[in-house]
Enzyme design. Structure first.
Site, mmCIF file in Angstrom:
data_model
loop_
_atom_site.group_PDB
_atom_site.id
_atom_site.type_symbol
_atom_site.label_atom_id
_atom_site.label_comp_id
_atom_site.label_asym_id
_atom_site.label_seq_id
_atom_site.Cartn_x
_atom_site.Cartn_y
_atom_site.Cartn_z
ATOM 1 N N PHE A 121 0.843 -1.192 0.000
ATOM 2 C CA PHE A 121 0.000 0.000 0.000
ATOM 3 C C PHE A 121 0.877 1.240 0.000
ATOM 4 O O PHE A 121 2.031 1.193 0.420
ATOM 5 C CB PHE A 121 -0.913 0.001 1.234
ATOM 6 N N GLN A 242 -7.375 14.827 3.109
ATOM 7 C CA GLN A 242 -6.738 13.971 2.118
ATOM 8 C C GLN A 242 -7.599 13.852 0.862
ATOM 9 O O GLN A 242 -8.791 13.574 0.948
ATOM 10 C CB GLN A 242 -6.543 12.584 2.713
ATOM 11 N N HIS A 244 -7.976 11.510 -2.175
ATOM 12 C CA HIS A 244 -7.562 10.188 -2.628
ATOM 13 C C HIS A 244 -7.293 10.265 -4.122
ATOM 14 O O HIS A 244 -8.094 10.823 -4.862
ATOM 15 C CB HIS A 244 -8.651 9.160 -2.328
ATOM 16 N N LEU A 254 -14.978 5.574 -4.725
ATOM 17 C CA LEU A 254 -13.567 5.243 -4.530
ATOM 18 C C LEU A 254 -13.126 3.983 -5.267
ATOM 19 O O LEU A 254 -13.830 2.980 -5.295
ATOM 20 C CB LEU A 254 -13.295 5.039 -3.029
ATOM 21 N N GLU A 257 -6.670 2.056 -3.300
ATOM 22 C CA GLU A 257 -5.244 2.060 -3.572
ATOM 23 C C GLU A 257 -4.732 0.622 -3.702
ATOM 24 O O GLU A 257 -3.672 0.382 -4.282
ATOM 25 C CB GLU A 257 -4.582 2.734 -2.370
ATOM 26 N N ARG A 288 -0.325 9.369 -0.604
ATOM 27 C CA ARG A 288 -1.483 9.862 -1.369
ATOM 28 C C ARG A 288 -1.393 11.319 -1.791
ATOM 29 O O ARG A 288 -1.797 11.676 -2.898
ATOM 30 C CB ARG A 288 -2.753 9.673 -0.535
ATOM 31 N N HIS A 355 -11.407 12.685 0.550
ATOM 32 C CA HIS A 355 -11.516 11.333 1.095
ATOM 33 C C HIS A 355 -11.489 11.250 2.625
ATOM 34 O O HIS A 355 -12.251 10.504 3.222
ATOM 35 C CB HIS A 355 -10.357 10.511 0.535
ATOM 36 N N ARG A 400 -2.524 11.115 5.907
ATOM 37 C CA ARG A 400 -2.655 9.749 6.418
ATOM 38 C C ARG A 400 -2.209 8.743 5.376
ATOM 39 O O ARG A 400 -2.500 8.887 4.192
ATOM 40 C CB ARG A 400 -4.114 9.470 6.777
HETATM 41 C C1 LIG Z 1 -14.805 4.691 0.327
HETATM 42 C C2 LIG Z 1 -13.820 4.654 1.455
HETATM 43 C C3 LIG Z 1 -12.858 3.651 1.512
HETATM 44 C C4 LIG Z 1 -11.934 3.608 2.552
HETATM 45 N N1 LIG Z 1 -11.002 2.607 2.592
HETATM 46 C C5 LIG Z 1 -10.139 2.540 3.636
HETATM 47 C C6 LIG Z 1 -9.215 1.458 3.765
HETATM 48 O O1 LIG Z 1 -9.179 0.542 2.953
HETATM 49 N N2 LIG Z 1 -8.365 1.455 4.802
HETATM 50 C C7 LIG Z 1 -8.375 2.444 5.741
HETATM 51 O O2 LIG Z 1 -7.585 2.391 6.677
HETATM 52 N N3 LIG Z 1 -9.266 3.474 5.664
HETATM 53 C C8 LIG Z 1 -10.137 3.530 4.644
HETATM 54 N N4 LIG Z 1 -11.037 4.557 4.582
HETATM 55 C C9 LIG Z 1 -11.159 5.473 5.717
HETATM 56 C C10 LIG Z 1 -11.929 4.792 6.840
HETATM 57 O O3 LIG Z 1 -12.828 3.865 6.297
HETATM 58 C C11 LIG Z 1 -12.692 5.772 7.708
HETATM 59 O O4 LIG Z 1 -11.838 6.794 8.127
HETATM 60 C C12 LIG Z 1 -13.249 5.050 8.929
HETATM 61 O O5 LIG Z 1 -14.000 3.932 8.538
HETATM 62 C C13 LIG Z 1 -14.088 5.936 9.820
HETATM 63 O O6 LIG Z 1 -14.568 5.125 10.878
HETATM 64 P P1 LIG Z 1 -15.257 5.768 12.130
HETATM 65 O O7 LIG Z 1 -15.534 4.698 13.111
HETATM 66 O O8 LIG Z 1 -14.462 6.925 12.603
HETATM 67 O O9 LIG Z 1 -16.606 6.380 11.546
HETATM 68 P P2 LIG Z 1 -17.752 5.759 10.588
HETATM 69 O O10 LIG Z 1 -17.526 4.377 10.208
HETATM 70 O O11 LIG Z 1 -17.967 6.765 9.531
HETATM 71 O O12 LIG Z 1 -18.994 5.772 11.561
HETATM 72 C C14 LIG Z 1 -19.546 6.969 12.075
HETATM 73 C C15 LIG Z 1 -20.713 6.605 12.952
HETATM 74 O O13 LIG Z 1 -21.175 7.754 13.629
HETATM 75 C C16 LIG Z 1 -22.580 7.815 13.533
HETATM 76 N N5 LIG Z 1 -22.957 9.222 13.686
HETATM 77 C C17 LIG Z 1 -22.431 10.302 13.066
HETATM 78 N N6 LIG Z 1 -23.043 11.409 13.502
HETATM 79 C C18 LIG Z 1 -23.957 11.028 14.415
HETATM 80 C C19 LIG Z 1 -24.908 11.711 15.207
HETATM 81 N N7 LIG Z 1 -25.070 13.032 15.165
HETATM 82 N N8 LIG Z 1 -25.712 10.985 16.032
HETATM 83 C C20 LIG Z 1 -25.591 9.635 16.092
HETATM 84 N N9 LIG Z 1 -24.703 8.944 15.361
HETATM 85 C C21 LIG Z 1 -23.902 9.636 14.533
HETATM 86 C C22 LIG Z 1 -22.900 7.204 12.201
HETATM 87 O O14 LIG Z 1 -24.237 6.777 12.140
HETATM 88 C C23 LIG Z 1 -21.906 6.037 12.193
HETATM 89 O O15 LIG Z 1 -22.434 4.962 12.913
HETATM 90 C C24 LIG Z 1 -11.971 4.599 3.549
HETATM 91 C C25 LIG Z 1 -12.941 5.592 3.514
HETATM 92 C C26 LIG Z 1 -13.844 5.628 2.459
HETATM 93 C C27 LIG Z 1 -14.839 6.764 2.433
#
Ligand SMILES: Cc1cc2nc3c(=O)[nH]c(=O)nc-3n(C[C@H](O)[C@H](O)[C@H](O)COP(=O)(O)OP(=O)(O)OC[C@H]3O[C@@H](n4cnc5c(N)ncnc54)[C@H](O)[C@@H]3O)c2cc1C
Length: 590
Positions: A121, A242, A244, A254, A257, A288, A355, A400
């Site tokens: 990666f 970032q 992407h 997306l 990568e 990135r 991203h 990142r």
């Molecule tokens: C398309 C894509 C592909 C990616 N691929 C990778 C990868 O391969 N490897 C990697 O390391 N990273 C990757 N990333 C980045 C990574 O996936 C995210 O940064 C990470 O999943 C975020 O996780 P989280 O737990 O912080 O939030 P999320 O998984 O976004 O969850 C947020 C939670 O908060 C809740 N929430 C938000 N606001 C409120 C509110 N006001 N009240 C109640 N609930 C709320 C939502 O309902 C949800 O449950 C990718 C991102 C994207 C967009």
């Protein structure tokens, strides 16, 4: 005096049930605590589900590797803005949390000898930058999907209480500044309730919807950051976003990568593999920000492909259908659906797309929220924690590395859970008393929205924010454009204060939810614009046309933006790791 709101009491209230929220919840439920996990959507629809490429950990299953190399790569990837104590903590703990996840039932891809398969990666290297290493543990190109399901099922077993389709509205604090929980609205009924916790954890994810072109889910509106900003907490390093390299041109979806990890390459209109010019060692697998800038430069200089010379080609047909179908099945599907090309035969048109937010609510590596207090720039806030993309520990600094967010979710989710358990054993034994006016602020906010006449349109205001961010604060940043951007975003404050909805019904009123989300989105956009305009250097993802170089003398520091007074403060970067020698800043080449 308003009618008192209903109160539900828990040991811990977790806002967000994506990867970080679920990992923290599991730690707490396993400890026998009463845990509420709130989510705007069903937990397994959180944005973590969309993660494709993998989770980074120096398991060394595919050749020699160790956490110290992972740490170096992460420090370098961050352009030295990451805090080295937090980076060491994450890289050291990564193998443990990945193996734990395997034991929770995560269906990782396997090597013939049964160990977890790992792919190369961007920015991940062997022996401090010598050559690419295979460090990304994955489940085909659906790693986040597999991870989220494994964590959710474990939480059901551990009896975490889920509040699905509940939107947290505001933080409740007492006079001493302790955080006591949140107000939240049940979408089904429109009812507002207080969730009181001895500890409150924000795991609300990203805010990529501040930009017009984004890989992020529509629910990624930065609610945690908006709530924190309104409650007087600063937002750290918000200028670092970032882009992407490979979002599908025109659609934003997306393309992982992992495609380049498996051997895919980027070509300009002349069929040239231009990354060889920009990053001779790591080529298409440079960090990135480096790849996104190279692509934007190719397009700017007229070497983009297509009728309007406005995209780059991602070629992977040479990998053969077998590898594509086995390792990248989701990508083939996305390319067919959103770009109308079959990557087995043709290249995918791609452009750099918003991203990930490196910034967030300031925490330490224990997940405790920290704010400046007197001379102490990192004083712990009692009862308040943040993890995942909404937190800023700061592990990712100015940029990142791919796979490091999923690692961050697991490590910081677990770490904040452990910190909460410790807190509940000592200072946080009981629920502090709620202030008399608890929740009134949220009720007033919603009442204002419902009563507004001749107000501003939610859709038009959101579009204006997204256009402004895209045009004035993108991959390359120009001083005059940013200055105008600050003025434009500030001018929209008037709209935010008088947003209007025409549907006033209580039941599943998504118009009301979107208006409330927009208030949060606005705070993130403003924090980003103001912090970016002020940072007079180029570092990681922040590339200024008027200050081309990194300036460690004046700018090796974190930004802290406050909503009140729309002002900035700064704090030092922690260059001191926990146990090893510091990686001193040096030129960043790939
Ligand atoms: C398309 C894509 C592909 C990616 N691929 C990778 C990868 O391969 N490897 C990697 O390391 N990273 C990757 N990333 C980045 C990574 O996936 C995210 O940064 C990470 O999943 C975020 O996780 P989280 O737990 O912080 O939030 P999320 O998984 O976004 O969850 C947020 C939670 O908060 C809740 N929430 C938000 N606001 C409120 C509110 N006001 N009240 C109640 N609930 C709320 C939502 O309902 C949800 O449950 C990718 C991102 C994207 C967009």
């Amino acid at each position: 005096m308003l009618k008192a709101l209903p109160v539900r009491k828990f040991d811990a209230v977790i806002v967000g049930a994506g990867g970080s929220g679920l990992r923290a919840a599991l730690e707490l439920s396993h400890a026998g605590l009463k845990v509420a996990a709130l989510s705007k959507v069903f937990p397994t629809r959180s944005h973590t589900v969309a993660a494709q490429g993998g989770v980074g950990a120096a398991l060394g299953n595919m050749g020699e590797d160790n956490w110290h190399w992972h740490m170096y790569d992460t420090v370098k990837g961050s352009d030295w803005l990451g805090d080295q104590d937090a980076i060491e903590f994450m890289c050291k703990m990564a193998p443990e949390v990945v193996i734990e996840l395997e034991h929770f039932g995560m269906p990782f891809d396997r090597n013939d000898n049964g160990t977890i398969y790992q792919r190369p990666f961007g920015g991940h290297s062997q022996n401090f930058g010598e050559k690419p290493v295979q460090r990304s543990c994955c489940a085909a190109d659906r790693t986040g999907h597999a991870m989220l399901h494994a964590l959710y099922q474990r939480n059901v077993l551990a009896k975490t209480q889920f509040f699905v389709e509940w939107m947290a509205l505001d933080i409740i604090k007492d006079a001493e500044g302790r955080v006591l929980g949140v107000t939240a609205m049940e979408m089904e009924t429109g009812e507002i309730v207080i969730f009181q916790g001895k500890a409150t954890l924000f795991a609300t994810g990203g805010a990529g919807r501040i930009y017009a072109y984004s890989t992020n889910a529509f629910i990624n509106t930065g609610d945690g950051l908006g709530m924190a900003a309104r409650a007087g907490f600063p937002i750290e390093d918000s200028e670092f976003w970032q882009f992407h390299p490979t979002g599908v041109a025109g659609a934003g979806v997306l393309i992982t990568e992992g495609v380049r990890g498996e051997g895919g390459i980027l070509l300009n209109k002349d069929g040239e593999r231009f990354m060889e010019r920009y990053a001779p060692t790591m080529k298409d697998l440079a960090s990135r920000d480096v790849v996104s800038r190279a692509m934007a430069t190719e397009i700017k200089e007229g070497r983009g492909a297509g009728e309007h010379a406005d995209y780059i080609l991602l070629k992977l047909d040479h990998l053969g259908p077998e590898v594509i179908n086995k390792r990248l099945p989701g990508i083939r599907e996305i390319a067919k659906k959103f770009a109308n090309v079959d990557p087995v035969k043709e290249p995918i048109p791609v452009v750099p797309t918003c991203h990930y937010h490196m910034g967030g609510i300031p925490t330490n590596y224990r997940g405790e929220v920290v704010v400046p207090k007197g001379a102490d720039k990192a004083s712990v806030v009692a009862g308040f924690y943040a993890a995942g993309e909404c937190g800023c520990a700061s592990i990712h600094g100015a940029n990142r590395l791919g796979t490091n967010s999923l690692t961050d979710l697991l490590v910081m989710g677990k770490s904040s859970g452990m910190s909460i358990i410790e807190f509940l054993k000592s200072d946080g034994l009981t629920h502090p008393e709620l202030p008399k006016d608890a929740g009134e602020y949220s009720v007033a906010r919603v009442a204002r929205l419902d009563a507004q006449k001749d107000g501003a349109s939610v859709d038009a205001t959101r579009a204006e924010i997204q256009r402004t961010m895209q045009g004035h604060c993108g991959v390359f940043r120009f001083p005059d454009l940013m200055e105008q951007g600050v003025a434009k975003i500030r001018a929209l404050e008037g709209n935010i204060g008088r947003l209007q909805i025409t549907d006033k019904s209580k039941v599943f009123n998504t118009a009301r939810i979107e208006a409330l989300e927009l208030e949060n989105l606005y705070e993130v956009a403003r924090a980003t614009m103001v912090s970016a305009e002020a940072r007079k250097e180029t570092r990681g993802s922040h590339d200024r046309a008027d200050f081309h170089a990194r300036d460690d003398v004046n700018w090796l520091k974190h930004s802290l933006w406050y909503k009140e007074g729309d002002r900035l403060d700064y704090k030092a970067v922690n260059l001191k790791p926990l146990s090893v020698d510091s990686f001193a800043p040096k030129a960043r080449v790939y």
